[in-house]
Write an enzyme that holds these catalytic residues in place. Structure first.
Site, PDB file in Angstrom:
ATOM      1  N   LYS A   1      -0.358   5.121   1.451  1.00 20.79           N
ATOM      2  CA  LYS A   1       0.310   3.855   1.778  1.00 20.79           C
ATOM      3  C   LYS A   1       1.468   3.684   0.812  1.00 20.79           C
ATOM      4  O   LYS A   1       1.293   3.768  -0.408  1.00 20.79           O
ATOM      5  CB  LYS A   1      -0.701   2.716   1.661  1.00 20.79           C
ATOM      6  CG  LYS A   1      -0.126   1.327   1.468  1.00 20.79           C
ATOM      7  CD  LYS A   1      -1.229   0.266   1.571  1.00 20.79           C
ATOM      8  CE  LYS A   1      -1.033  -0.858   0.563  1.00 20.79           C
ATOM      9  NZ  LYS A   1      -2.137  -1.840   0.608  1.00 20.79           N
TER      10      LYS A   1
ATOM     11  N   SER B   1      -2.623   3.511  -2.546  1.00 20.87           N
ATOM     12  CA  SER B   1      -1.464   2.641  -2.406  1.00 20.87           C
ATOM     13  C   SER B   1      -0.488   3.056  -3.491  1.00 20.87           C
ATOM     14  O   SER B   1      -0.809   2.997  -4.679  1.00 20.87           O
ATOM     15  CB  SER B   1      -1.918   1.194  -2.601  1.00 20.87           C
ATOM     16  OG  SER B   1      -0.812   0.330  -2.650  1.00 20.87           O
TER      17      SER B   1
ATOM     18  N   LYS C   1      -9.874  -8.040   1.699  1.00 24.07           N
ATOM     19  CA  LYS C   1     -10.036  -8.083   0.236  1.00 24.07           C
ATOM     20  C   LYS C   1     -11.035  -9.186  -0.019  1.00 24.07           C
ATOM     21  O   LYS C   1     -10.788 -10.349   0.347  1.00 24.07           O
ATOM     22  CB  LYS C   1      -8.710  -8.414  -0.452  1.00 24.07           C
ATOM     23  CG  LYS C   1      -7.716  -7.268  -0.414  1.00 24.07           C
ATOM     24  CD  LYS C   1      -6.408  -7.653  -1.066  1.00 24.07           C
ATOM     25  CE  LYS C   1      -5.447  -6.474  -1.027  1.00 24.07           C
ATOM     26  NZ  LYS C   1      -4.058  -6.903  -1.251  1.00 24.07           N
TER      27      LYS C   1
ATOM     28  N   GLY D   1      -7.308  -3.241  -2.152  1.00 27.24           N
ATOM     29  CA  GLY D   1      -7.549  -3.207  -3.591  1.00 27.24           C
ATOM     30  C   GLY D   1      -6.614  -4.170  -4.295  1.00 27.24           C
ATOM     31  O   GLY D   1      -5.579  -4.556  -3.753  1.00 27.24           O
TER      32      GLY D   1
ATOM     33  N   ASP E   1      -2.792  -8.700   5.666  1.00 23.42           N
ATOM     34  CA  ASP E   1      -3.487  -8.776   4.379  1.00 23.42           C
ATOM     35  C   ASP E   1      -3.436 -10.235   3.930  1.00 23.42           C
ATOM     36  O   ASP E   1      -4.344 -11.024   4.237  1.00 23.42           O
ATOM     37  CB  ASP E   1      -2.781  -7.822   3.393  1.00 23.42           C
ATOM     38  CG  ASP E   1      -3.305  -7.888   1.958  1.00 23.42           C
ATOM     39  OD1 ASP E   1      -4.146  -8.736   1.664  1.00 23.42           O
ATOM     40  OD2 ASP E   1      -2.848  -7.084   1.105  1.00 23.42           O
TER      41      ASP E   1
ATOM     42  N   GLU F   1       1.856  -3.057   7.002  1.00 22.58           N
ATOM     43  CA  GLU F   1       1.054  -4.134   6.425  1.00 22.58           C
ATOM     44  C   GLU F   1       1.934  -5.313   6.012  1.00 22.58           C
ATOM     45  O   GLU F   1       2.925  -5.149   5.301  1.00 22.58           O
ATOM     46  CB  GLU F   1       0.291  -3.575   5.212  1.00 22.58           C
ATOM     47  CG  GLU F   1      -0.738  -4.507   4.614  1.00 22.58           C
ATOM     48  CD  GLU F   1      -1.556  -3.817   3.512  1.00 22.58           C
ATOM     49  OE1 GLU F   1      -1.638  -2.565   3.494  1.00 22.58           O
ATOM     50  OE2 GLU F   1      -2.102  -4.536   2.660  1.00 22.58           O
TER      51      GLU F   1
ATOM     52  N   LYS G   1       4.333   1.287  -0.712  1.00 24.71           N
ATOM     53  CA  LYS G   1       4.877  -0.065  -0.863  1.00 24.71           C
ATOM     54  C   LYS G   1       6.342   0.001  -0.458  1.00 24.71           C
ATOM     55  O   LYS G   1       7.039   0.977  -0.799  1.00 24.71           O
ATOM     56  CB  LYS G   1       4.740  -0.519  -2.322  1.00 24.71           C
ATOM     57  CG  LYS G   1       3.305  -0.808  -2.722  1.00 24.71           C
ATOM     58  CD  LYS G   1       2.804  -2.051  -2.016  1.00 24.71           C
ATOM     59  CE  LYS G   1       1.412  -2.435  -2.497  1.00 24.71           C
ATOM     60  NZ  LYS G   1       0.903  -3.636  -1.830  1.00 24.71           N
TER      61      LYS G   1
ATOM     62  N   ASP H   1       3.355  -1.044   3.202  1.00 26.52           N
ATOM     63  CA  ASP H   1       2.943  -2.421   2.891  1.00 26.52           C
ATOM     64  C   ASP H   1       4.133  -3.151   2.297  1.00 26.52           C
ATOM     65  O   ASP H   1       4.635  -2.788   1.233  1.00 26.52           O
ATOM     66  CB  ASP H   1       1.780  -2.394   1.885  1.00 26.52           C
ATOM     67  CG  ASP H   1       1.226  -3.786   1.589  1.00 26.52           C
ATOM     68  OD1 ASP H   1       1.764  -4.785   2.129  1.00 26.52           O
ATOM     69  OD2 ASP H   1       0.251  -3.869   0.803  1.00 26.52           O
TER      70      ASP H   1
END
Ligand code: OSB
Ligand code: MG
Length: 369
Positions: free
Chosen positions: A161, A135, A262, A290, A238, A213, A163, A188
């Protein structure tokens, strides 16, 4: 199993690289660790609640007070058959799932030590190796992002991934796809968009992302289902998924095609396994998220990721991406093919560096009967 004492510790550790999401920048982590002293041995848990209530409504200080005053007293000195019995002992307390998970997971770890089985096996894991992604936070510049991606791909990671947030999305995806047309790529948003952004998000289909995400509100299924109906790209939830029932609702409503599990967000291993199972029954793949964990939480994430339906690369990556020195040994390492080998020794499979933890500790509280 009977727990003699539960020790809460707050440790403070600077991140090796600052991490920026749509909700803010993290440079220093304050982390609550849980140590169980029981049956002549010790077991550990890590609370993933952040420094602020930005990702979820929990934060380290709420987790601390709830663990100390409500949760730990319900576990100390009572006979606990196994880790799976912990939710029932804590159920009178509503919410506070990250605080609960830190304790429940420590009990599972204790059970795996006492029964001399690897934690992964106790959880029902079947994989010898888990596939890893990374990420990558929002960067100071597009150039810095390209450099980061180059480094992570060279290290072998199987999925990138990104952000994202309004202003750090299409131009970035465009640039990355131009350079790497074929890599497994996802994004995400951590809830940074609203329904009015639906056309904008629908235009991302052209980037062939593995998933998008949590684009909308952290507590929403309904508007995600409307958005999903407009997309070719699968939505991954998520923040929205708190438990098995949420997973069921989201899947049945068509709010997502993938779920990020998670263990802290859903309240512990028992619920994480339940989410995993209900997704598996409905053909929805999951992967392990994570929360910038230390080695203790990371080792537990590795064990969880060994379950069958963790079919996509997770956000579980090497210790050195986060810490100058991790609090376990050996540090978590990722192979050149982007995999972590699941330990086969009893318990978590990594030693806890208690001397280092002692040095990093800024407060400590011992709960006994
Ligand atoms: O949404 O997955 C998230 C970190 C903190 C809070 C939320 C998230 C994240 C990450 C980091 O994406 C994943 C990692 O531990 O590398
Ligand atoms: Mg996320």
């Amino acid at each position: 199993m009977k727990i003699d004492a539960i020790v809460l510790r707050e440790i403070q550790m600077p991140l090796a690289h600052p991490f920026e999401t749509s909700f803010g920048l993290t440079t220093m982590r304050r982390i609550m660790l849980v140590e169980l002293q029981a049956e002549g041995t010790t077991a550990w848990g890590e609370c993933v609640a952040g420094e602020h209530p930005y990702f979820s409504d929990e934060m380290i200080d709420t987790a601390w007070i709830i663990a100390k005053t409500e949760l730990a007293p319900r576990l100390v000195g009572v006979e606990i058959e196994n880790g799976g019995k912990v939710p029932d002992l804590l159920k009178q307390v509503r919410g506070h799932r990250m605080a609960k998970a830190s304790l429940e997971n420590a009990v599972w770890e204790l059970e795996s030590v006492l029964r001399k089985v690897p934690l992964a096996q106790l959880l029902g894991g079947v994989r010898e190796k888990i596939p890893c992604g990374v990420s990558i936070g929002i960067q100071p510049s597009p150039e810095k992002l390209i450099e980061k991606i180059e480094t992570e791909l060279a290290a072998g990671y199987q999925r990138i991934k990104l952000k994202c947030k309004p202003g750090w999305d299409v131009e970035i995806f465009e640039m990355v796809r131009k350079r790497w047309p074929e890599i497994l790529l996802s994004c995400d948003a951590n809830s940074a968009y609203r329904v009015k952004d639906s056309d904008h998000i629908a235009s991302w289909d052209r980037f062939n992302l593995l998933m998008i995400e949590q684009p909308l509100w952290y507590d929403d299924f309904y508007f995600h289902s409307k958005l999903q109906a407009r997309l070719k790209t699968r939505i991954c939830l998520d923040e929205s998924i708190r438990n098995r029932r949420d997973a069921l609702a989201a899947i049945d409503m068509g709010s997502c095609g993938i779920i990020n599990i998670k263990v802290g967000r859903v309240g512990g291993f028992s619920e994480a396994i339940a989410v995993h199972n209900v997704a598996a029954e409905r053909g929805i793949p999951v992967w392990c998220g994570g929360m910038l964990e230390t080695g203790i939480g990371r080792a537990q994430n590795i064990a969880l990721s060994s379950l069958e339906n963790f079919r996509l690369p997770g956000d579980v990556s090497a210790s050195k991406r986060y810490w100058a020195e991790d609090i376990i040994e050996p540090a978590v390492e990722v192979s050149s093919t982007g995999e972590i080998t699941v330990p086969t020794t009893p318990g978590r499979g990594f030693e806890v560096k208690t001397d280092l933890i002692q040095k990093l500790t800024v407060r400590e509280e011992r709960i006994t009967k």
